[in-house]
Design an enzyme around this catalytic site. Structure first.
Site, PDB file in Angstrom:
ATOM      1  N   SER A  31     -29.278  62.421  34.792  1.00 41.57           N
ATOM      2  CA  SER A  31     -29.337  63.045  33.462  1.00 41.57           C
ATOM      3  C   SER A  31     -28.222  62.575  32.550  1.00 41.57           C
ATOM      4  CB  SER A  31     -29.205  64.568  33.569  1.00 41.57           C
ATOM      5  OG  SER A  31     -30.254  65.090  34.297  1.00 41.57           O
ATOM      6  N   HIS A  62     -33.795  61.379  30.437  1.00 43.76           N
ATOM      7  CA  HIS A  62     -34.218  60.466  31.506  1.00 43.76           C
ATOM      8  C   HIS A  62     -35.092  59.381  30.913  1.00 43.76           C
ATOM      9  CE1 HIS A  62     -32.673  62.287  35.186  1.00 43.76           C
ATOM     10  NE2 HIS A  62     -32.672  63.384  34.462  1.00 43.76           N
ATOM     11  N   HIS A  84     -38.125  64.468  39.211  1.00 42.98           N
ATOM     12  CA  HIS A  84     -37.639  65.629  39.984  1.00 42.98           C
ATOM     13  C   HIS A  84     -38.809  66.445  40.523  1.00 42.98           C
ATOM     14  CE1 HIS A  84     -34.766  64.629  36.766  1.00 42.98           C
ATOM     15  NE2 HIS A  84     -33.815  64.961  37.621  1.00 42.98           N
ATOM     16  N   TYR A  86     -39.080  69.598  40.201  1.00 36.92           N
ATOM     17  CA  TYR A  86     -39.460  70.635  39.230  1.00 36.92           C
ATOM     18  C   TYR A  86     -40.418  70.124  38.151  1.00 36.92           C
ATOM     19  CZ  TYR A  86     -35.749  68.692  36.197  1.00 36.92           C
ATOM     20  OH  TYR A  86     -34.983  67.860  35.440  1.00 36.92           O
ATOM     21  N   GLU A  87     -40.575  68.793  38.050  1.00 35.71           N
ATOM     22  CA  GLU A  87     -41.565  68.254  37.107  1.00 35.71           C
ATOM     23  C   GLU A  87     -42.966  68.275  37.716  1.00 35.71           C
ATOM     24  OE1 GLU A  87     -40.194  64.553  34.933  1.00 35.71           O
ATOM     25  OE2 GLU A  87     -38.635  64.717  36.458  1.00 35.71           O
ATOM     26  N   ALA A 114     -26.044  64.588  37.246  1.00 38.59           N
ATOM     27  CA  ALA A 114     -25.276  65.608  36.539  1.00 38.59           C
ATOM     28  C   ALA A 114     -25.343  66.857  37.416  1.00 38.59           C
ATOM     29  CB  ALA A 114     -25.906  65.887  35.186  1.00 38.59           C
ATOM     30  N   MET A 212     -30.276  69.314  40.825  1.00 38.86           N
ATOM     31  CA  MET A 212     -31.703  69.345  41.161  1.00 38.86           C
ATOM     32  C   MET A 212     -32.242  67.971  41.561  1.00 38.86           C
ATOM     33  SD  MET A 212     -32.791  71.808  38.010  1.00 38.86           S
ATOM     34  CE  MET A 212     -31.763  73.250  37.634  1.00 38.86           C
ATOM     35  N   SER A 213     -31.375  67.132  42.087  1.00 44.27           N
ATOM     36  CA  SER A 213     -31.829  65.774  42.446  1.00 44.27           C
ATOM     37  C   SER A 213     -31.075  65.278  43.672  1.00 44.27           C
ATOM     38  CB  SER A 213     -31.569  64.834  41.263  1.00 44.27           C
ATOM     39  OG  SER A 213     -30.188  64.680  41.057  1.00 44.27           O
TER      40      SER A 213
HETATM   41  N1  HPA Z   1     -27.137  74.062  38.298  1.00 45.90           N
HETATM   42  C1  HPA Z   1     -28.159  73.277  38.718  1.00 45.90           C
HETATM   43  N2  HPA Z   1     -28.339  72.026  38.284  1.00 45.90           N
HETATM   44  C2  HPA Z   1     -27.453  71.534  37.408  1.00 45.90           C
HETATM   45  C3  HPA Z   1     -26.369  72.282  36.929  1.00 45.90           C
HETATM   46  C4  HPA Z   1     -26.204  73.623  37.398  1.00 45.90           C
HETATM   47  O1  HPA Z   1     -25.272  74.354  37.031  1.00 45.90           O
HETATM   48  N3  HPA Z   1     -25.665  71.493  36.080  1.00 45.90           N
HETATM   49  C5  HPA Z   1     -26.314  70.299  36.040  1.00 45.90           C
HETATM   50  N4  HPA Z   1     -27.390  70.313  36.833  1.00 45.90           N
END
Ligand code: HPA
Length: 287
Positions: A31, A62, A84, A86-87, A114, A212-213
């Site tokens: 990200s 992305h 991801h 979640y997509e 990230a 989330m990755s």
């Molecule tokens: N939580 C989950 N995923 C993330 C976060 C977070 O705080 N920051 C960046 N991706």
């Protein structure tokens, strides 16, 4: 279509259309980190949408292109943008680009993302070296028939992230005056961010950062015998009961600022690494 058929089809497409593309190292840019490739001279750039069986990201931040760069004699494949769970993508979809690049010759992968800082000593904008991970996504890319040519049925996960690369990363950060943190990354499915109770429980489990990755790609890369380096850009503090709200825009903004730092660190790591490798092979030749 079988997963193996999809991967081989994509491999053949890239071989046929880009015969000079023979990657040594893959960088997966997370990200807000896709600009990593912008200031490096690019030999080739292809949109994911033009590559058969490549999943296309639906998320802001992305980009979605496969880039080939040459840096210090190393052929880099940059996956600018990832997909991801979640997509709605499956674990196999998510790791497919990496599987294809492995078949094309890549031996090492640098996973970037990230992430939220769970460790109270880590701050916004810090880079964290991933020493290990906890896969709490509930998914695994190795579920289903094992493809023996790619890796073993029960791959060892006792040291997913390469110790050698971690040491090089730490020495490089010292040299560049970058305060590199080190810790455990927990991967969740998302897309909702965490409740305070969840944050508290992840910290208790031993995680220093959350995102989330990354964990699925790390499992697939280890399965395929790749050397792995993981770097998280900590975009927000995610402390138990801090009750601070986090937005996706804020995460992208901090990641974009850390881009330059991350790029310098990665390029210098690649340089040191080829020097170390060069020395080793010289020594081996002398013996
Ligand atoms: N939580 C989950 N995923 C993330 C976060 C977070 O705080 N920051 C960046 N991706």
């Amino acid at each position: 279509m079988l997963e193996k058929t999809k991967v081989l089809e994509t491999e053949n497409f890239l071989k046929k259309n880009y015969p000079d593309f023979q990657p040594d190292v893959v960088i997966i840019a997370g990200s807000g980190l896709s600009a990593l490739a912008d200031s490096i001279k690019q030999v080739m750039k292809v949109n994911y949408a033009q590559i058969p069986n490549f999943p296309v990201s639906t998320i802001a931040g992305h980009e979605g292109s496969l880039i080939h760069c040459r840096v210090n004699g190393v052929n880099l494949a940059i996956l600018a943008g990832r997909t991801h769970l979640y997509e709605g993508y499956s674990a196999s979809d998510i790791v497919r680009p990496l599987r294809v690049l492995r078949l094309l010759g890549a031996q090492m992968v640098i996973l970037t993302n990230a992430a939220g800082a769970l460790n109270p000593l880590f701050g916004t904008g810090n880079i964290m070296l991933i020493s290990d991970h906890i896969n709490l996504t509930g998914e695994n890319p190795l579920v289903g028939d094992n493809i023996e040519e790619w890796g073993p049925r029960f791959p060892d996960m006792s040291s997913v992230y390469s110790r050698e690369l971690m040491e090089i990363a730490e020495n490089t950060a010292l040299k560049l005056n970058i305060a590199l943190k080190k810790g455990v990354y927990v991967g969740i499915k998302g897309p909702s961010l965490e409740t305070p109770a969840e944050t508290r429980s992840f910290r208790t489990l031993g995680a220093d950062a959350i995102g989330m990755s990354t964990v699925l790609e790390a499992v697939a890369a280890k399965h395929m015998g790749m050397e792995i380096l993981g770097l998280s850009c900590l975009t927000n503090k995610n402390l138990p009961d801090c009750m601070a709200e986090t937005s996706h825009e804020e995460i992208l903004e901090v990641a974009a600022k850390a881009n330059e730092l991350l790029k310098n660190l990665i390029l210098e790591i690649l340089k040191s690494r080829s020097l170390v490798r060069g020395k080793c092979s010289q020594q081996a030749r002398k013996q």
